[in-house]
Design a protein around this motif. Structure first.
Motif, PDB file in Angstrom:
ATOM      1  N   THR A  53      49.895  -0.584 -20.688  1.00  0.00           N
ATOM      2  CA  THR A  53      49.080   0.599 -20.372  1.00  0.00           C
ATOM      3  C   THR A  53      47.603   0.233 -20.325  1.00  0.00           C
ATOM      4  O   THR A  53      46.840   0.798 -19.535  1.00  0.00           O
ATOM      5  N   ASP A  54      47.191  -0.716 -21.168  1.00  0.00           N
ATOM      6  CA  ASP A  54      45.810  -1.188 -21.111  1.00  0.00           C
ATOM      7  C   ASP A  54      45.530  -1.877 -19.783  1.00  0.00           C
ATOM      8  O   ASP A  54      44.467  -1.707 -19.183  1.00  0.00           O
ATOM      9  N   VAL A  55      46.494  -2.660 -19.322  1.00  0.00           N
ATOM     10  CA  VAL A  55      46.322  -3.382 -18.064  1.00  0.00           C
ATOM     11  C   VAL A  55      46.244  -2.416 -16.899  1.00  0.00           C
ATOM     12  O   VAL A  55      45.411  -2.554 -15.996  1.00  0.00           O
ATOM     13  N   GLN A  56      47.109  -1.409 -16.893  1.00  0.00           N
ATOM     14  CA  GLN A  56      47.122  -0.446 -15.799  1.00  0.00           C
ATOM     15  C   GLN A  56      45.824   0.338 -15.723  1.00  0.00           C
ATOM     16  O   GLN A  56      45.419   0.785 -14.651  1.00  0.00           O
ATOM     17  N   TYR A  70      37.442 -16.030 -24.715  1.00  0.00           N
ATOM     18  CA  TYR A  70      37.755 -15.427 -26.011  1.00  0.00           C
ATOM     19  C   TYR A  70      38.467 -14.083 -25.815  1.00  0.00           C
ATOM     20  O   TYR A  70      38.974 -13.796 -24.738  1.00  0.00           O
ATOM     21  N   GLY A  71      38.539 -13.278 -26.832  1.00  0.00           N
ATOM     22  CA  GLY A  71      39.284 -12.037 -26.744  1.00  0.00           C
ATOM     23  C   GLY A  71      40.760 -12.255 -27.042  1.00  0.00           C
ATOM     24  O   GLY A  71      41.158 -13.236 -27.676  1.00  0.00           O
ATOM     25  N   SER A  72      41.606 -11.342 -26.557  1.00  0.00           N
ATOM     26  CA  SER A  72      43.031 -11.405 -26.852  1.00  0.00           C
ATOM     27  C   SER A  72      43.827 -10.759 -25.726  1.00  0.00           C
ATOM     28  O   SER A  72      43.536  -9.642 -25.307  1.00  0.00           O
ATOM     29  N   ILE A  73      44.823 -11.492 -25.225  1.00  0.00           N
ATOM     30  CA  ILE A  73      45.765 -10.963 -24.235  1.00  0.00           C
ATOM     31  C   ILE A  73      47.156 -11.218 -24.802  1.00  0.00           C
ATOM     32  O   ILE A  73      47.675 -12.335 -24.728  1.00  0.00           O
ATOM     33  N   GLY A  74      47.743 -10.218 -25.407  1.00  0.00           N
ATOM     34  CA  GLY A  74      49.007 -10.408 -26.106  1.00  0.00           C
ATOM     35  C   GLY A  74      50.115 -10.925 -25.221  1.00  0.00           C
ATOM     36  O   GLY A  74      50.876 -11.811 -25.602  1.00  0.00           O
ATOM     37  N   ASN A  75      50.215 -10.390 -23.999  1.00  0.00           N
ATOM     38  CA  ASN A  75      51.294 -10.786 -23.100  1.00  0.00           C
ATOM     39  C   ASN A  75      50.757 -10.840 -21.676  1.00  0.00           C
ATOM     40  O   ASN A  75      50.363  -9.825 -21.116  1.00  0.00           O
ATOM     41  N   PHE A  76      50.737 -12.032 -21.125  1.00  0.00           N
ATOM     42  CA  PHE A  76      50.321 -12.227 -19.728  1.00  0.00           C
ATOM     43  C   PHE A  76      51.523 -11.826 -18.873  1.00  0.00           C
ATOM     44  O   PHE A  76      52.273 -12.652 -18.384  1.00  0.00           O
ATOM     45  N   SER A  77      51.702 -10.512 -18.655  1.00  0.00           N
ATOM     46  CA  SER A  77      52.949  -9.955 -18.144  1.00  0.00           C
ATOM     47  C   SER A  77      52.933  -9.794 -16.630  1.00  0.00           C
ATOM     48  O   SER A  77      51.947 -10.097 -15.950  1.00  0.00           O
ATOM     49  N   HIS A  78      54.058  -9.275 -16.085  1.00  0.00           N
ATOM     50  CA  HIS A  78      54.146  -8.974 -14.656  1.00  0.00           C
ATOM     51  C   HIS A  78      53.094  -7.945 -14.259  1.00  0.00           C
ATOM     52  O   HIS A  78      52.478  -8.045 -13.193  1.00  0.00           O
ATOM     53  N   THR A  79      52.908  -6.949 -15.111  1.00  0.00           N
ATOM     54  CA  THR A  79      51.904  -5.922 -14.823  1.00  0.00           C
ATOM     55  C   THR A  79      50.517  -6.537 -14.736  1.00  0.00           C
ATOM     56  O   THR A  79      49.719  -6.207 -13.846  1.00  0.00           O
ATOM     57  N   PHE A  80      50.228  -7.442 -15.647  1.00  0.00           N
ATOM     58  CA  PHE A  80      48.941  -8.134 -15.641  1.00  0.00           C
ATOM     59  C   PHE A  80      48.786  -8.937 -14.345  1.00  0.00           C
ATOM     60  O   PHE A  80      47.729  -8.913 -13.700  1.00  0.00           O
ATOM     61  N   ASN A  81      49.838  -9.631 -13.945  1.00  0.00           N
ATOM     62  CA  ASN A  81      49.796 -10.415 -12.708  1.00  0.00           C
ATOM     63  C   ASN A  81      49.595  -9.534 -11.484  1.00  0.00           C
ATOM     64  O   ASN A  81      48.890  -9.909 -10.537  1.00  0.00           O
TER      65      ASN A  81
END
Length: 364
Positions: A53-56, A70-81
């Motif tokens: 939901t953050d990515v969207q 730096y920062g944090s990306i918990g899951n480099f997911s399909h949505t992120f891609n």
């Protein structure tokens, strides 16, 4: 004066705050800096993305090359891609960003994820990947399962991970692979298969800093290999004759910090010197080096030394040892020069890959 002001404005105005959501505290991407005049990399600082939901809710800058600092990306997911694809991003790098899981993107050409704590990678067998450059050094990977589906790779860097076993067959599906960097892992074996692995384009292979006790040279068919590093392993035997037969174009060999036996050491000296191969090999297990110290009787005959003149014999021996150390220093310097030339060639190739008038500068 006008030009200087324009450049200054470009740098200053490029740093803005990028907020998502109704509140400042809900920011997903806190700040980003895009300087397309000097560098075509757009860097996002302190990005925090934990849920899809953050990515969207995020809107990434529309650039070809995007970096996360730096920062944090918990899951480099399909949505992120998908969000990266919508923004037209082709090259991604992340440094110091906490990324534990990566879903391999199929629209990215270059992916550099250095020092991000990466532990798992999801690769879909039925997906066609266009990835050409993949650097995942300084992470926590233990396996490279399904990497054989990355068939378009030109460079693969997995240095400084936790990999213990690698099947050579994994790379047989990469006909264009030119650089394979596997240094600094825990590699002990190359799988149980006995099939010959052909890598027709590979020129640089780095296996340094692992736990290898032998090299399966008879399984490696690398006709274009120029630079081979097996430094800092557990090798005791090295068949230099087979090495040059399997790799006819070999020009640089680093086998230092291994406990090679005397036979392998002397054979290597003779083989590599005759073929003008720049080599670096330690002689840890050899008490006397025949290449340095001549036979005592032969030395007496050549120099006219009497049997009782022990002092002169020792002086000649020390002189020859000093000459050997100087030659070794020269060899090491030659190897460093060749390595720098290889790195420069790689950087120039990446430099030429960047589209548009603004050329990319590799963030690493």
């Amino acid at each position: 004066m006008t030009t200087s002001l324009s450049v200054l404005c470009l740098i200053t105005c490029a740093s803005v705050t990028f907020l998502v959501g109704p509140k400042v505290n809900a920011a997903v991407v806190r700040q980003y800096t895009c300087d397309s005049y000097f560098q075509s990399w757009c860097q996002l600082h302190n990005a925090t993305v934990h849920m899809d939901t953050d990515v969207q809710a995020s809107v990434f800058p529309r650039v070809r090359q995007l970096g996360f600092i730096y920062g944090s990306i918990g899951n480099f997911s399909h949505t992120f891609n998908n969000q990266l694809f919508k923004a037209g991003v082709l090259r991604v790098f992340a440094r110091g960003t906490r990324i534990t899981n990566l879903t391999m993107p199929n629209t990215i050409e270059q992916l550099y994820l250095r020092d991000n704590g990466l532990q798992a990678i999801d690769i879909e067998p039925r997906t066609r990947y266009t990835l050409r450059y993949l650097r995942l050094q300084m992470n926590k990977l233990r396996t490279i399962a399904r990497f054989e589906h990355l068939t378009q790779l030109l460079e693969l860097n997995l240095c400084d991970n936790l990999i213990e076993d690698i099947a050579l067959d994994t790379f047989a599906t990469m006909p264009n692979l030119r650089q394979l960097i596997l240094c600094g892992n825990h590699i002990k074996t190359f799988g149980s298969s006995t099939a010959v692995v052909l890598l027709p384009s590979l020129t640089h292979l780095d296996l340094g800093g692992n736990f290898l006790t032998k090299l399966p040279l008879e399984r490696w068919q690398l006709p274009q290999l120029i630079n081979l590093s097996v430094r800092d392993n557990l090798l005791t035997v090295l068949d230099s004759g087979l090495l040059v037969r399997r790799f006819p174009l070999l020009r640089i060999l680093d086998a230092s910090a291994n406990a090679l036996d005397c036979h392998s050491y002397h054979q290597a000296l003779q083989t590599f010197v005759n073929r003008s191969v720049v080599h670096l090999i330690d002689r840890r297990m050899c008490s006397v080096d025949d290449a340095i110290v001549l036979d005592v009787e032969e030395m007496r005959r050549i120099n006219g030394i009497t049997p009782d003149d022990r002092t002169a014999i020792m002086e000649v021996r020390h002189l020859k040892e000093r000459i050997f150390l100087q030659q070794r220093t020269i060899q090491q310097q030659r190897m460093e020069i060749e390595q720098l030339r290889a790195n420069l060639t790689t950087l120039m190739e990446q430099f030429d890959l960047v589209a548009g008038p603004a050329r990319a500068v590799d963030p690493f």
